[in-house]
Design a protein around this motif. Structure first.
Motif, PDB file in Angstrom:
ATOM      1  N   MET A   1     -42.920 -61.032 -16.020  1.00 45.94           N
ATOM      2  CA  MET A   1     -43.752 -61.092 -14.823  1.00 45.94           C
ATOM      3  C   MET A   1     -42.995 -60.583 -13.605  1.00 45.94           C
ATOM      4  SD  MET A   1     -46.693 -61.699 -13.568  1.00 45.94           S
ATOM      5  CE  MET A   1     -47.475 -62.561 -14.939  1.00 45.94           C
ATOM      6  N   PHE A   2     -41.704 -60.885 -13.526  1.00 43.82           N
ATOM      7  CA  PHE A   2     -40.917 -60.379 -12.404  1.00 43.82           C
ATOM      8  C   PHE A   2     -40.895 -58.860 -12.408  1.00 43.82           C
ATOM      9  CE2 PHE A   2     -37.013 -58.780 -10.534  1.00 43.82           C
ATOM     10  CZ  PHE A   2     -37.045 -59.376  -9.288  1.00 43.82           C
TER      11      PHE A   2
ATOM     12  N   LEU B   1     -31.584 -60.519 -14.588  1.00 41.92           N
ATOM     13  CA  LEU B   1     -32.586 -61.479 -15.039  1.00 41.92           C
ATOM     14  C   LEU B   1     -32.051 -62.303 -16.203  1.00 41.92           C
ATOM     15  CD1 LEU B   1     -35.782 -59.256 -14.871  1.00 41.92           C
ATOM     16  CD2 LEU B   1     -35.318 -61.278 -13.478  1.00 41.92           C
ATOM     17  N   MET B   2     -31.358 -61.662 -17.119  1.00 43.77           N
ATOM     18  CA  MET B   2     -30.771 -62.400 -18.240  1.00 43.77           C
ATOM     19  C   MET B   2     -29.675 -63.344 -17.752  1.00 43.77           C
ATOM     20  SD  MET B   2     -30.613 -59.564 -21.296  1.00 43.77           S
ATOM     21  CE  MET B   2     -30.039 -60.795 -22.480  1.00 43.77           C
ATOM     22  N   GLN B   3     -28.886 -62.901 -16.777  1.00 49.59           N
ATOM     23  CA  GLN B   3     -27.872 -63.793 -16.209  1.00 49.59           C
ATOM     24  C   GLN B   3     -28.515 -65.025 -15.599  1.00 49.59           C
ATOM     25  OE1 GLN B   3     -25.613 -61.342 -13.451  1.00 49.59           O
ATOM     26  NE2 GLN B   3     -23.837 -61.505 -14.790  1.00 49.59           N
TER      27      GLN B   3
ATOM     28  N   SER C   1     -42.247 -69.323 -19.716  1.00 46.69           N
ATOM     29  CA  SER C   1     -41.022 -69.275 -20.486  1.00 46.69           C
ATOM     30  C   SER C   1     -40.066 -68.277 -19.850  1.00 46.69           C
ATOM     31  CB  SER C   1     -41.324 -68.846 -21.921  1.00 46.69           C
ATOM     32  OG  SER C   1     -41.761 -67.496 -21.937  1.00 46.69           O
ATOM     33  N   PRO C   2     -38.764 -68.358 -20.180  1.00 50.26           N
ATOM     34  CA  PRO C   2     -37.825 -67.367 -19.624  1.00 50.26           C
ATOM     35  C   PRO C   2     -38.259 -65.932 -19.858  1.00 50.26           C
ATOM     36  CG  PRO C   2     -36.612 -69.156 -20.622  1.00 50.26           C
ATOM     37  CD  PRO C   2     -38.062 -69.386 -20.952  1.00 50.26           C
ATOM     38  N   LEU C   3     -38.701 -65.618 -21.082  1.00 51.98           N
ATOM     39  CA  LEU C   3     -39.120 -64.253 -21.385  1.00 51.98           C
ATOM     40  C   LEU C   3     -40.346 -63.859 -20.572  1.00 51.98           C
ATOM     41  CD1 LEU C   3     -38.656 -61.719 -23.076  1.00 51.98           C
ATOM     42  CD2 LEU C   3     -40.121 -62.732 -24.852  1.00 51.98           C
ATOM     43  N   ALA C   4     -41.320 -64.765 -20.471  1.00 46.62           N
ATOM     44  CA  ALA C   4     -42.532 -64.464 -19.714  1.00 46.62           C
ATOM     45  C   ALA C   4     -42.236 -64.324 -18.228  1.00 46.62           C
ATOM     46  CB  ALA C   4     -43.575 -65.550 -19.946  1.00 46.62           C
TER      47      ALA C   4
END
Length: 375
Positions: A313-314, A27-29, A306-309
């Motif tokens: 959620m994923f 996910l971070m990638q 947002s990326p974090l959200a």
């Protein structure tokens, strides 16, 4: 037979934690930011697999279990979720084609990859070995080393196994280099590196089984410590100049030490259930998360999260999917096993020893809705 003879709950917890870290890493990638070497989890899983496969099947092979029957049991264990992930990968490519994404596979390449993928074989049509679902490169090497184990490895004496392991270690040490370091083996051009990773860690797990007196195992409240150690190693920041040496030391020394600790320190009943839950989720997370990231994360991003959200959620979506997949997988495997008349151990909900023998966690680079690259 005592509970400690039958269960490896701490190992369940360790592989579950590793699987969660793999999802987080990918996910971070996806958002272009990685700060930890999550790809090292693949080496830990090869090591874990070597120990548990030897523990579960060495005596059975010595008593007459045929290599063909052994591999049938392994295929029953691995194939259903693998097939589901391949279907998701094909769906991802179909959506990419419908959206005219220039990264989508052509119809011919998709058909070629699908045909070979259905046989759990690498695609000769792409530079990546398994373009529909990248983690399958490690599954392929897992099955290859399983064949070698059933045919010859279980028969070899300790000095011979140690020599093979040493040769693999020398090859890895001579080939590790930036920018990928140990994050290699998923391309055709790096397949020998992937084979060496598999051989070193799997045989290392076998050696631990051969030399470790299991009667020293005990239930302990210290059982979470190996999980914490694994987390620390996977999160450990490393200067670029030291990365090759540090990653080799983790794979060659730290991971075997953690596996020894996880074997000897069995979880007490108060935490064993949590460890088992982590273990039950690990293979579905491994098998399904890559195509689901490519399918779901763009939708969450386009929804304005947002990326974090979107990552949070994923995870919320992925966990119940993994749980449902684990339940369905167990039922499908039981149905297949009954019809193939495999031994009960391959058709029931497996014991912790058998269930822990999961494929290694293969790692992806940022997935796109078209063809992704993989680590």
């Amino acid at each position: 037979m005592s509970r400690l003879d039958q269960r490896f709950d701490t190992l369940d917890g360790m592989r579950g934690v590793a699987a969660i870290f793999v999802v987080a890493y990918h996910l971070m990638q996806r958002h272009g930011s990685t700060t930890f070497a999550g790809y090292l989890a693949v080496d830990f899983f090869f090591l874990l697999s070597g120990f548990v496969i030897a523990f579960s099947y060495h005596r059975q092979l010595a008593e007459g279990l045929s290599p063909a029957r052994f591999m049938a049991m392994r295929m029953v264990r691995l194939f259903p979720l693998y097939a589901a992930a391949c279907v998701l990968g094909i769906g991802k490519q179909a959506i990419a084609s419908a959206l005219h994404d220039d990264r989508a596979m052509s119809a011919g390449v998709l058909m070629c990859s699908s045909l070979f993928g259905a046989l759990m074989l690498p695609s000769p049509c792409t530079a990546t070995m398994f373009p529909l679902n990248m983690p399958t490169w490690s599954l392929f090497f897992e099955l290859a080393i399983n064949v070698a184990f059933a045919v010859i490895l279980w028969r070899l004496r300790l000095p011979v196994l140690a020599i093979v392991m040493a040769v693999a270690a020398v090859y890895l040490a001579s080939r590790i280099a930036p920018p990928l370091y140990m994050d290699s083996g998923w391309l055709w051009t790096s397949a020998p590196f992937g084979a060496a990773r598999t051989a070193f860690s799997f045989i290392g797990g076998m050696l631990i089984y051969r030399v470790l007196p299991l009667h020293h195992r005990r239930a302990s409240w210290l059982a979470p410590l190996p999980l914490l150690g694994l987390i620390a190693l996977l999160l450990m920041p490393t200067p670029v100049s030291l990365r090759p040496m540090v990653q080799l030391l983790i794979v060659f020394i730290a991971f075997p030490a953690l596996l020894l600790a996880g074997i000897c320190l069995e979880a007490r009943p108060g935490v064993a259930g949590c460890f088992r839950l982590l273990g039950n989720l690990s293979y579905p997370l491994y098998a399904l998360h890559a195509p689901l990231i490519a399918l779901i994360l763009p939708i969450l991003t386009q929804a304005g999260l947002s990326p974090l959200a979107s990552m949070a959620m994923f995870v919320v979506v992925m966990l119940p999917i993994a749980h449902g997949a684990a339940v369905a997988d167990g039922r499908i495997r039981a149905w297949i096993g009954v019809r193939l008349k495999l031994r009960r151990g391959a058709t029931r909900q497996p014991s912790a020893a058998e269930e822990a023998a999961l494929p290694p966690i293969a790692l992806l680079r940022p997935a796109t809705i078209g063809e992704e690259s993989s680590a």
